[in-house]
Design a protein around this motif. Structure first.
Motif, mmCIF file in Angstrom:
data_model
loop_
_atom_site.group_PDB
_atom_site.id
_atom_site.type_symbol
_atom_site.label_atom_id
_atom_site.label_comp_id
_atom_site.label_asym_id
_atom_site.label_seq_id
_atom_site.Cartn_x
_atom_site.Cartn_y
_atom_site.Cartn_z
ATOM 1 N N GLU A 78 1.653 -6.505 5.952
ATOM 2 C CA GLU A 78 0.824 -5.306 6.032
ATOM 3 C C GLU A 78 -0.237 -5.406 7.127
ATOM 4 N N ARG A 102 1.701 0.561 -1.603
ATOM 5 C CA ARG A 102 0.858 1.727 -1.341
ATOM 6 C C ARG A 102 0.516 2.374 -2.680
ATOM 7 N N TYR A 120 -2.313 -2.292 8.309
ATOM 8 C CA TYR A 120 -1.685 -1.275 9.154
ATOM 9 C C TYR A 120 -0.572 -0.584 8.391
ATOM 10 N N HIS A 121 -0.024 -1.281 7.416
ATOM 11 C CA HIS A 121 1.055 -0.737 6.589
ATOM 12 C C HIS A 121 0.737 -1.041 5.135
ATOM 13 N N GLU A 122 0.944 -0.100 4.278
ATOM 14 C CA GLU A 122 1.017 -0.361 2.850
ATOM 15 C C GLU A 122 2.300 0.318 2.416
ATOM 16 N N PHE A 123 3.238 -0.490 1.995
ATOM 17 C CA PHE A 123 4.606 -0.049 1.769
ATOM 18 C C PHE A 123 4.821 0.509 0.369
ATOM 19 N N GLN A 127 10.487 1.327 1.175
ATOM 20 C CA GLN A 127 10.213 1.170 2.604
ATOM 21 C C GLN A 127 10.307 -0.300 3.010
#
Length: 173
Positions: A78, A102, A120-123, A127
């Motif tokens: 993430e 997320r 930068y990402h929360e899946f 995903q």
């Protein structure tokens, strides 16, 4: 030993998952600098080496040159701009990775003081599965768990029922 509140619940469940899929005789490269869970893995007989703090979005040489049986990545993807590239460059046929999921009721984590400590990402689970599959991995096992809190409010109440962490064991296709 690792009972109780966060992060101990997470550590206990992560260790149980790791023990179920990875033999202590297998050499591990753990993505990220030395951390409390690195010590826990060593205390349970695992031989691990951590990456040295290099920016894995830019420098993947450690991943490409590592002679290990397994790569672990606990709450690291993430933080990367390009987890796909990192997943492709791993020089191992086994991967154990966890990510925070997320949450529809909370924004992505962003430290106000440390520019590197951001998500930068929360899946969502699908995903992360898709990312792994597209990078050449086949998921063999998966698990989710919640992160309850003792705070009072609607969002803390949701944390009792909504999974926050997702862990997978995958093998190279």
């Amino acid at each position: 030993m690792y009972e109780g509140k966060f992060p101990f619940k997470r550590y206990r469940l992560t260790l149980e998952f790791l023990k179920h899929h990875i033999d202590p005789t297998e050499k591990i490269l753990d993505l990220g600098i030395e951390n409390p869970f690195s010590k826990i893995m060593r205390d349970h007989g695992y031989t691990i080496k951590n990456t040295g703090g290099e920016d894995l979005d830019i420098d993947t040489s450690t991943l490409e040159n590592a002679e290990v049986d397994v790569v672990t990545a606990f709450e690291i993807f993430e933080h990367l701009l390009s987890p796909f590239t990192v997943l492709q460059k791993i020089n191992s046929n086994k991967l154990v990775a966890s990510v925070p999921l997320r949450l529809w009721f909370a924004s992505a984590y962003r430290s106000k003081t440390d520019m590197r400590d951001r998500h930068y990402h929360e899946f969502e689970d699908w995903q992360f599965d898709w990312l792994l599959e597209k990078a050449g991995w086949t998921i063999k096992s998966r698990q989710k768990w919640t992160n309850p809190t003792t705070k009072i409010g609607i969002r803390p109440l949701f944390r009792w029922f909504t999974p926050r962490y997702y862990i997978v064991y995958a093998e190279r296709v």
